[in-house]
Motif scaffolding. Structure first.
Motif, PDB file in Angstrom:
ATOM      1  N   ARG A  99      31.869 -72.047  90.883  1.00 11.56           N
ATOM      2  CA  ARG A  99      30.490 -72.869  90.443  1.00 11.56           C
ATOM      3  C   ARG A  99      30.166 -73.655  91.576  1.00 11.56           C
ATOM      4  N   ARG A 100      29.135 -74.016  91.606  1.00 10.84           N
ATOM      5  CA  ARG A 100      28.634 -74.935  92.729  1.00 10.84           C
ATOM      6  C   ARG A 100      29.426 -76.063  92.816  1.00 10.84           C
ATOM      7  N   LYS A 101      29.716 -76.717  91.835  1.00 12.41           N
ATOM      8  CA  LYS A 101      30.443 -77.961  91.801  1.00 12.41           C
ATOM      9  C   LYS A 101      31.829 -78.047  92.412  1.00 12.41           C
ATOM     10  N   ALA A 102      32.420 -76.664  92.321  1.00 11.04           N
ATOM     11  CA  ALA A 102      33.845 -76.243  92.788  1.00 11.04           C
ATOM     12  C   ALA A 102      33.719 -76.669  94.340  1.00 11.04           C
ATOM     13  N   LEU A 103      32.738 -75.759  94.895  1.00 10.44           N
ATOM     14  CA  LEU A 103      32.653 -75.951  96.385  1.00 10.44           C
ATOM     15  C   LEU A 103      32.329 -77.426  96.760  1.00 10.44           C
ATOM     16  N   GLU A 104      31.416 -78.101  96.036  1.00  4.88           N
ATOM     17  CA  GLU A 104      31.103 -79.543  96.524  1.00  4.88           C
ATOM     18  C   GLU A 104      32.304 -80.304  96.423  1.00  4.88           C
ATOM     19  N   THR A 105      33.214 -79.896  95.360  1.00  4.38           N
ATOM     20  CA  THR A 105      34.404 -80.942  95.212  1.00  4.38           C
ATOM     21  C   THR A 105      35.468 -80.654  96.193  1.00  4.38           C
ATOM     22  N   ILE A 106      35.744 -79.411  96.627  1.00  2.00           N
ATOM     23  CA  ILE A 106      36.663 -79.446  97.556  1.00  2.00           C
ATOM     24  C   ILE A 106      36.030 -79.516  98.977  1.00  2.00           C
ATOM     25  N   GLY A 107      34.806 -79.562  99.300  1.00  2.00           N
ATOM     26  CA  GLY A 107      34.262 -79.838 100.468  1.00  2.00           C
ATOM     27  C   GLY A 107      34.505 -78.800 101.510  1.00  2.00           C
TER      28      GLY A 107
END
Length: 243
Positions: free
Chosen positions: A173-181
Motif C-alpha cells: 500500500r502507498r502508506k507502507a512505503l511512506e511509513t518505512i521511508g
C-alpha cells in the motif's frame, strides 16, 4: 515517458531492467492481459547495452496510461533501482505499488491475488515458502536446498517472521512505503529484499504471504552469483547488529 491517463493510477508495477530486451515486452503484455484497473508501469533501466531502455520507451509511447521509463547510467544495483522506481510511482500518485522481475519468473496471473490481499494488509508477499508455494520443478535437489536454507539463514539473522525473506515479487500500500521511508533503505544488491521485509516488520505493518510457484527465467542471463549472496549475508548481519 507517458503519464497521460484517463483513469487515476491505482496499481503501479515497478520493473528494474538490465539486458531484458527479450522478456520485457512479454512481461508487459502478460500483465496487461490481467485487466487490472488503473494499471501503470515504472521501468528502471540501468543503461542496458541490448537496447532494453529503447524498447521500454517504444512501449511507453503506445501505452494508454501511466508508463514511466527511468534511464540511468550503468548498473547501480537492484535496491537503488527499486528505490528510484518506488519514488516515481509515489510521485505519480499510485495507491498500490508492486515489484516484479522482468525475466518472467514472477507469474502475472498471481497479481490479482496479491492486489486482493492488500484490501486487508499493508504488504502482500508472493511467497515460495508458505503453504501452496514452491519453486521450479526442474530445480535440482541441491539448488532447492541452497535456496531454502539460505532463506532460513536470512530469517534467523534478521528475526523475520515472513517465510520468504528474499521475495522479489510483492506489493505495498502507498502508506507502507511512506511509513518505512524509501530514503532509509540502504542495501543495493541481493539483500535489498530482506532489508525491506525487516523495515516493514519493524514498522509494525501487517504483512501477508500469498503462495506462488517461482519459475526460472525463460530468456537472458541470471545476474545472481555466489559472491552476491555472501555480500548480502554480511550486510544483513551488520543491519541487525546496528539495530
Amino acid at each position: 515517458m507517458n503519464e497521460s491517463s484517463p483513469n487515476p493510477l491505482s496499481v503501479a508495477i515497478v520493473v528494474p531492467t538490465y539486458n531484458e530486451a527479450e522478456t520485457l515486452p512479454v512481461l508487459i503484455e502478460k500483465v496487461r492481459e490481467q485487466n487490472i484497473e488503473g494499471l501503470g508501469f515504472v521501468v528502471v533501466d540501468d543503461g542496458s547495452p541490448d537496447g532494453t531502455g529503447d524498447i521500454a520507451d517504444a512501449i511507453a509511447d503506445e501505452f494508454n496510461g501511466v508508463f514511466i521509463v527511468l534511464h540511468r547510467e550503468g548498473k547501480q544495483g537492484l535496491g537503488s533501482a527499486y528505490r528510484a522506481g518506488f519514488q516515481a510511482a509515489l510521485d505519480a500518485g499510485a495507491e498500490r505499488i508492486f515489484e516484479m522481475d522482468a525475466d518472467l519468473s514472477h507469474p502475472p496471473e498471481v497479481l490479482a491475488g496479491l492486489i486482493g490481499e492488500l484490501d486487508n494488509a499493508d504488504v502482500a508477499v508472493a511467497s515460495r515458502y508458505t503453504q501452496g508455494g514452491g519453486v521450479d520443478p526442474d530445480w535440482s535437489w541441491g539448488r532447492r536446498q541452497i535456496s531454502y536454507w539460505g532463506n532460513v539463514g536470512i530469517r534467523m539473522i534478521l528475526g523475520l517472521k515472513v517465510k520468504d525473506a528474499t521475495a522479489g515479487f510483492k506489493g505495498f500500500r502507498r502508506k507502507a512505503l511512506e511509513t518505512i521511508g524509501i530514503d532509509r533503505l540502504r542495501l543495493s544488491g541481493f539483500g535489498f529484499q530482506a532489508e525491506v521485509a525487516y523495515r516493514c516488520q519493524q514498522a509494525g505493518l501487517r504483512i501477508v504471504e500469498h503462495p506462488y510457484v517461482f519459475m526460472d527465467r525463460t530468456a537472458g542471463k541470471s545476474k545472481m552469483t555466489f559472491g552476491i549472496v555472501v555480500e548480502a549475508f554480511f550486510h544483513l548481519s551488520w543491519l541487525r547488529i546496528r539495530r
